[in-house]
Design an enzyme around this catalytic site. Structure first.
Site, short mmCIF file in Angstrom:
data_model
loop_
_atom_site.label_atom_id
_atom_site.label_comp_id
_atom_site.label_asym_id
_atom_site.label_seq_id
_atom_site.Cartn_x
_atom_site.Cartn_y
_atom_site.Cartn_z
N ASN A 9 -39.72 2.30 -19.69
CA ASN A 9 -38.35 2.84 -19.64
C ASN A 9 -37.63 2.32 -20.88
OD1 ASN A 9 -35.72 3.51 -19.12
ND2 ASN A 9 -35.48 2.17 -17.33
N TRP A 10 -37.47 3.20 -21.85
CA TRP A 10 -36.87 2.79 -23.12
C TRP A 10 -35.36 2.55 -22.99
CZ3 TRP A 10 -39.42 6.43 -27.36
CH2 TRP A 10 -40.73 5.98 -27.62
N LYS A 11 -34.76 3.02 -21.89
CA LYS A 11 -33.30 2.93 -21.72
C LYS A 11 -32.61 3.53 -22.95
CE LYS A 11 -34.17 -0.93 -18.67
NZ LYS A 11 -33.76 -2.20 -18.06
N GLU A 170 -37.73 -2.72 -8.25
CA GLU A 170 -37.16 -3.50 -9.34
C GLU A 170 -36.04 -4.39 -8.79
OE1 GLU A 170 -37.96 -1.39 -13.39
OE2 GLU A 170 -36.00 -0.81 -12.65
N SER A 216 -38.69 -7.77 -16.06
CA SER A 216 -39.22 -8.81 -16.94
C SER A 216 -40.75 -8.90 -16.88
CB SER A 216 -38.58 -10.17 -16.64
OG SER A 216 -37.18 -10.12 -16.87
N GLY A 237 -39.32 -2.34 -19.11
CA GLY A 237 -38.16 -2.12 -19.97
C GLY A 237 -38.43 -2.66 -21.37
N GLY A 238 -37.92 -3.86 -21.63
CA GLY A 238 -37.99 -4.46 -22.97
C GLY A 238 -39.36 -4.40 -23.63
P1 13P Z 1 -37.11 -5.27 -18.28
O1 13P Z 1 -38.61 -5.08 -18.32
O2 13P Z 1 -36.49 -5.26 -19.64
O3 13P Z 1 -36.71 -6.42 -17.43
O4 13P Z 1 -36.52 -3.96 -17.56
C1 13P Z 1 -37.09 -3.53 -16.38
C2 13P Z 1 -36.54 -2.18 -16.07
O5 13P Z 1 -35.36 -2.05 -15.76
C3 13P Z 1 -37.42 -1.03 -16.16
O6 13P Z 1 -36.83 0.11 -15.61
#
Ligand code: 13P
Length: 254
Positions: A9-11, A170, A216, A237-238
């Site tokens: 998820n690149w956000k 999540e 994370s 995410g990250g």
């Molecule tokens: P992180 O992996 O950056 O904690 O984000 C998780 C997330 O929200 C994926 O949708």
């Protein structure tokens, strides 16, 4: 048996060229390094989707998704994007119910139920996110919160529709914080989710549902998380912004 999936998820990160660059690297690494039946999905901003789908042609292990869709079919909703539009550029998945959408954009379980219907109607697969806040966990309400998110968000679907879903647990306190749920904490909730699905749709549907963990997740902690019996992959995410890390997380299945 259920599919193993790692979804990124690149956000709201990476401009157009940066996104194409990271995605091309991911495709090349997945092609050379990933064995077995796993699927990699990148859920990018809308801007990238069409081009990523073109790049992914011929690579059946890599799919593309969106991060949101509007609940209406079409109309005067300035700034929004419809499920039909997302489908028309070749995306296969749509993240729905991410905690950032719930928190910053006020998306309720009721609204998410409508979004789920619209997305399914356009033959896209929702990656439906659920999870409790730190406050809810500390008040020992996490099971009730998850139960309500499922009951109000997706349990109105019939079994055939539900089978199209990917679920993602999540915990909000683990997103972007560097604090991962322990594999035991995550497994406990994943098993609970599967039990709720079994009660609603029967054991076979429950056994076939892919449930991802997100929060994370890194190449370092993924092997232990993915080794849990009810964790079928991750929503990243990250670490999905770095091709090497993302592909190493996929390889955590090996
Ligand atoms: P992180 O992996 O950056 O904690 O984000 C998780 C997330 O929200 C994926 O949708």
């Amino acid at each position: 048996m259920r599919k193993k999936i790692v979804a990124g998820n690149w956000k709201m990160n990476l401009d157009y060229n940066e996104g194409l660059g990271v995605f091309s690297e991911i495709i090349n690494m997945v092609k050379d390094e990933v064995t077995g039946a796993q699927e990699a999905i990148i859920c990018s901003p809308f801007i990238h989707i069409h081009s990523l789908v073109q790049l992914a042609k011929g690579y059946h292990k890599v799919a593309v998704g969106a991060q949101n869709a509007h609940q209406a079919e079409a109309g005067a909703y300035t700034g929004e994007t419809s499920a039909r539009m997302i489908k028309s550029v070749g995306a296969a998945y749509v993240i729905l119910g991410h905690s950032e959408r719930r928190q910053y954009f006020g998306e309720s379980n009721e609204l998410l139920a409508k979004k789920t219907d619209t997305v399914l109607k356009h033959d896209l697969r929702p990656i439906f996110c659920i999870g409790e806040t730190l406050q809810e966990r500390e008040a020992n309400q996490h099971f009730d919160v998850i139960k309500a998110q499922l009951a109000e968000g997706v349990f109105h679907l019939d079994a055939a529709q539900f089978a199209k879903l990917v679920l993602a647990y999540e915990p909000v306190w683990a997103i972007g914080t560097g604090v991962t749920a322990t594999s035991a904490q995550a497994q406990e909730i994943h098993a609970f989710i599967r039990k709720e699905i079994a009660a609603q749709y029967g054991q076979e549907v429950a056994d076939n549902t892919t449930i991802l963990y997100g929060g994370s997740c890194t190449p370092k902690n993924a092997p232990e998380l993915f080794a849990q019996p009810d964790i079928d992959g991750g929503l990243i995410g990250g670490a999905s912004l770095k091709s090497r890390d993302f592909v190493d997380i996929i390889k955590a299945f090996n």
